[in-house]
Write a protein that holds these residues in place. Structure first.
Motif, short mmCIF file in Angstrom:
data_model
loop_
_atom_site.label_atom_id
_atom_site.label_comp_id
_atom_site.label_asym_id
_atom_site.label_seq_id
_atom_site.Cartn_x
_atom_site.Cartn_y
_atom_site.Cartn_z
N LEU A 97 0.85 -1.28 0.00
CA LEU A 97 0.03 0.08 0.02
C LEU A 97 0.89 1.13 0.03
O LEU A 97 0.58 2.14 -0.68
N ASP A 98 1.86 1.16 0.57
CA ASP A 98 2.82 2.48 0.67
C ASP A 98 3.41 2.65 -0.59
O ASP A 98 3.59 3.58 -1.16
N LEU A 99 3.64 1.53 -1.44
CA LEU A 99 4.40 1.64 -2.77
C LEU A 99 3.05 2.34 -3.49
O LEU A 99 3.67 3.14 -4.55
N VAL A 100 1.95 2.08 -3.74
CA VAL A 100 0.68 2.63 -4.26
C VAL A 100 0.93 4.03 -4.18
O VAL A 100 0.74 4.94 -5.00
N ARG A 101 1.12 4.31 -2.74
CA ARG A 101 1.08 6.11 -2.47
C ARG A 101 2.41 6.60 -3.27
O ARG A 101 2.18 7.56 -3.77
N HIS A 102 3.43 5.81 -3.05
CA HIS A 102 4.59 6.33 -3.94
C HIS A 102 4.40 6.55 -5.35
O HIS A 102 4.70 7.90 -5.85
N ILE A 103 3.56 5.67 -5.81
CA ILE A 103 3.59 5.76 -7.43
C ILE A 103 2.53 6.86 -7.70
O ILE A 103 2.89 7.73 -8.82
N ARG A 104 1.55 6.93 -7.07
CA ARG A 104 0.45 7.91 -7.47
C ARG A 104 1.01 9.28 -7.15
O ARG A 104 0.47 10.20 -7.67
N GLU A 105 1.48 9.28 -5.93
CA GLU A 105 1.51 10.84 -5.33
C GLU A 105 3.08 11.39 -5.56
O GLU A 105 3.39 12.47 -6.06
N GLN A 106 4.13 10.50 -5.33
CA GLN A 106 5.21 11.12 -5.53
C GLN A 106 5.90 11.06 -7.17
O GLN A 106 6.46 12.06 -7.58
N LEU A 107 5.63 9.86 -7.70
CA LEU A 107 5.89 9.63 -9.29
C LEU A 107 4.84 10.27 -10.05
O LEU A 107 5.27 10.68 -11.07
N ALA A 108 3.60 10.72 -9.36
CA ALA A 108 2.69 11.21 -10.14
C ALA A 108 2.36 10.48 -11.50
O ALA A 108 1.89 10.78 -12.57
N ASN A 109 2.41 9.28 -11.19
CA ASN A 109 2.02 8.11 -12.42
C ASN A 109 0.52 7.62 -12.04
O ASN A 109 0.27 6.84 -11.17
N ARG A 110 -0.48 8.12 -12.97
CA ARG A 110 -1.75 7.87 -12.94
C ARG A 110 -2.21 6.87 -14.02
O ARG A 110 -3.28 6.27 -13.90
N SER A 111 -1.15 6.43 -14.80
CA SER A 111 -1.73 5.67 -15.97
C SER A 111 -1.42 4.13 -15.72
O SER A 111 -2.20 3.41 -16.37
N VAL A 112 -0.31 3.92 -14.93
CA VAL A 112 0.22 2.39 -14.64
C VAL A 112 -1.13 1.91 -13.96
O VAL A 112 -1.76 2.32 -13.08
N GLN A 113 -1.44 0.58 -14.51
CA GLN A 113 -2.36 -0.19 -13.60
C GLN A 113 -1.72 -0.74 -12.43
O GLN A 113 -0.99 -1.59 -12.82
N ILE A 114 -2.80 -0.67 -11.53
CA ILE A 114 -2.21 -1.51 -10.26
C ILE A 114 -3.12 -2.66 -9.71
O ILE A 114 -4.44 -2.13 -9.35
N VAL A 115 -3.04 -3.78 -9.78
CA VAL A 115 -3.90 -4.82 -9.14
C VAL A 115 -3.09 -5.34 -7.91
O VAL A 115 -2.08 -5.91 -8.05
N LEU A 116 -3.93 -5.28 -6.79
CA LEU A 116 -3.49 -5.77 -5.58
C LEU A 116 -3.70 -7.37 -5.60
O LEU A 116 -4.81 -7.76 -5.92
N VAL A 117 -2.76 -8.03 -5.69
CA VAL A 117 -3.13 -9.57 -5.43
C VAL A 117 -2.71 -10.14 -4.12
O VAL A 117 -1.34 -9.97 -3.57
N THR A 118 -3.38 -10.23 -3.08
CA THR A 118 -3.10 -10.56 -1.86
C THR A 118 -3.52 -12.13 -1.16
O THR A 118 -4.67 -12.36 -1.65
N GLY A 119 -2.73 -12.56 -0.46
CA GLY A 119 -3.14 -13.94 0.34
C GLY A 119 -3.43 -13.93 1.57
O GLY A 119 -3.80 -14.58 2.35
N GLN A 120 -3.40 -12.49 1.95
CA GLN A 120 -3.74 -12.16 3.51
C GLN A 120 -4.76 -10.98 3.58
O GLN A 120 -4.29 -9.91 3.90
N PRO A 121 -5.82 -11.03 3.22
CA PRO A 121 -6.94 -10.01 3.25
C PRO A 121 -7.15 -9.27 4.63
O PRO A 121 -7.30 -8.14 4.50
N GLY A 122 -6.66 -9.75 5.68
CA GLY A 122 -6.87 -9.17 6.91
C GLY A 122 -6.04 -7.95 6.88
O GLY A 122 -6.36 -6.89 7.60
#
Length: 545
Positions: A97-122
């Motif tokens: 999730l921190d990486l998502v923030r980094h991509i969207r806010e610091q890199l200002a990259n809005r076009s790359v598609q981000i799909v979360l794939v998690t094995g621990q939904p909690g």
């Protein structure tokens, strides 16, 4: 920790089936897909799932990162990554999730598609993650199968392509807007410069629509006519402003222009309040397919100042000519009296004068006679264009023969050879002035000769288009190139009076005659002792050619 992906017994057959359904050839650069997960078997399974997948004619290039920090490094090296399959829990519980923030806010990259794939939904509840982070998909590892992975990747890459196209369109649109703004600004500046130029030159423009009888005037045209800016005029309204004495000729010229086209040009006077202005109209005409005149685009030039200057110049020239005539005519009488009395004194005192005194008397008498000749030349100069015969069609060879007849004694005395060349047409000139011009030029060629060399003079004539060209060439003393500019000035002499007698007015008289006929005269020479060429060009009416 083992991933639920590796525990699924149906995953690999499904993946193989998905690959078999997509046999499209690969073309173009591959899509870049980043798998960011701390489990190696997840990377292996996803690589296998995406093997040989072709989407919209492009294959996939799978990049690996086993932590959020590694993912940042990969993103820095590959800014054109299209899709990130991202685990939430890696080096920390919220690293993804921190990486998502980094991509969207610091890199200002809005076009790359981000799909979360998690094995621990909690660690990343679906509602919270979708609401709080800019992600484009959410999948549990336990739910993923081959077709789901293919569908998710296919959808994400298509969305990425559409977003990049939209971004490119947005950039293109912004560029076009900037270019349009620049073009509009340049157009406005050009219009402003055009308006200023019209104002400085006193030249306005107009567009006349014949069908609607509407004349759209520029700001400067409105100013010239004393009208409010933006005024739309018409034909009758314009004629009413033209002075009545000029109206008939203007209407005749305009109707002729409408029938035959070409270029319209007319000068006339207009009334602006209590003042009168002189204007010069120029226009062209656009015709319809059936030959009907449609519209006329033209210019209006305020030539009032020019006309006033022309009147003042004519008045000044007339006064100057009258003054020159008065001086040259009225001064001759007392000058002749001085010369006559000096001669009488010289005769009566001859036996009482010594040699030196006799020489002095000779100088005085010679000076008076020379001044009389100069006054005669000045009188003749002042008469050009003011007195004499009117212009007429004459045979140019007849004028030349008459000039040679007057000069026959000088020709014989100099043992000169005269060579007459070229064509001698009928010309439209003032006969007496043309006689003086030819006589002066040939007389100069006879006078300014080298000692011991017989003069050889060529007189050449020819028509060139609508011009009559004359050349008088000789083998005489020649002219230094630096002195050519002084030749045609009044009382300018390049040679001493002791060597060559003369008043210094002859060539100035030739220049005035040429200019009075609307022509020009000039001299050419290769230097001292190498002869001279005097060239005259006079315009001829069309029928002469």
């Amino acid at each position: 920790m083992r991933s639920p992906l590796s525990d699924d017994p149906d995953l690999f057959p499904t993946l193989l089936q998905a690959d078999a359904d997509e046999p499209a050839p690969v073309a173009g650069r591959p899509w870049k897909v980043l798998v960011a997960d701390d489990e190696a078997d997840v990377h292996a399974v996803l690589r296998l799932a995406l093997l040989d997948v072709v989407i919209e004619g492009r294959g996939l290039q799978v990049l690996d990162a086993f932590s959020a920090e590694e993912a940042k490094a990969v993103l820095a090296a590959h800014p054109d990554i299209a899709l990130i399959l991202l685990d939430v829990v890696m080096e920390s519980g919220r690293a993804g999730l921190d990486l998502v923030r980094h991509i969207r806010e610091q890199l200002a990259n809005r076009s790359v598609q981000i799909v979360l794939v998690t094995g621990q939904p909690g660690h990343a509840p679906q509602r919270e993650v979708i609401s709080g982070y800019e992600i484009d998909g959410y999948r549990l590892k336990s739910e993923l199968h081959g077709n789901q992975i293919f569908a998710q990747v296919h959808s994400a890459l298509r969305t990425y392509r559409l977003m990049r196209e939209q971004e490119q369109l947005q950039r293109d649109l912004e560029l076009k807007v900037r270019q349009l703004d620049a073009a509009v600004a340049a157009l406005r500046e050009s219009q402003a410069n055009f308006i200023r130029a019209q104002s400085v030159a006193h030249v306005g423009s107009w567009n006349y629509e014949l069908a609607s009888d509407e004349m759209h005037l520029s700001a400067e045209t409105c100013r010239i006519f004393g009208l409010p800016e933006g005024t739309v005029g018409n034909y009758r309204g314009y004629l009413e402003r033209v002075c009545s004495e000029d109206r008939a000729s203007l209407e005749a010229a305009w109707q002729h222009f409408l029938r035959l086209g070409g270029t319209f040009e007319h000068e006339h006077r207009i009334r602006v309040g209590n003042a009168v202005r002189h204007v010069r109209q120029r226009a062209d005409l656009t015709f319809a397919a059936d030959g009907r005149p449609l519209r006329s685009l033209g210019t209006t030039q305020d030539i009032t100042e020019r006309k006033q200057a022309e009147v003042e110049l004519r008045r000044s020239n007339a006064e100057l000519e009258q003054f020159s005539y008065a001086i040259s005519h009225d001064l001759r009488q007392p000058l002749r009296m001085i010369a006559s009395y000096l001669q009488l004194l010289g005769t009566s005192l001859a036996d009482r004068l010594n040699d030196e005194q006799s020489v002095y008397f000779g100088f005085a008498i010679d000076g008076a006679k020379r001044m009389d000749r100069m006054l005669v030349a000045l009188l003749e100069y002042s008469r050009v264009g003011r007195l004499g015969e009117p212009a007429a069609w004459i045979e140019s060879r007849a004028v030349l023969d008459e000039a040679l007849l007057f000069l026959q004694p000088t020709i014989a005395e100099a043992t000169a050879a005269i060579d007459i060349c070229g064509e001698w047409p009928r010309v439209f000139v003032r006969p007496d002035e043309m006689l003086r011009l030819l006589q002066n030029l040939i007389a100069n060629a006879l006078k300014f000769r080298l000692p011991g060399r017989n003069p050889e003079i060529r007189v050449i004539s020819r028509l060139a288009g609508s011009e009559w060209r004359l050349v008088v060439a000789d083998n005489g003393i020649g002219i230094e190139p630096a002195q050519l500019g002084r030749l045609f000035q009044v009382f300018q002499r390049l040679q001493s009076r002791a060597q060559f007698e003369g008043s210094g007015v002859g060539l100035a008289l030739c220049r005035k005659i040429a200019e009075h006929h609307g022509g020009r005269i000039w001299a050419e020479s290769d230097g001292g002792g190498r002869g001279s060429r005097f060239c005259v060009v006079l315009p001829m009416p069309g029928e002469a050619a």
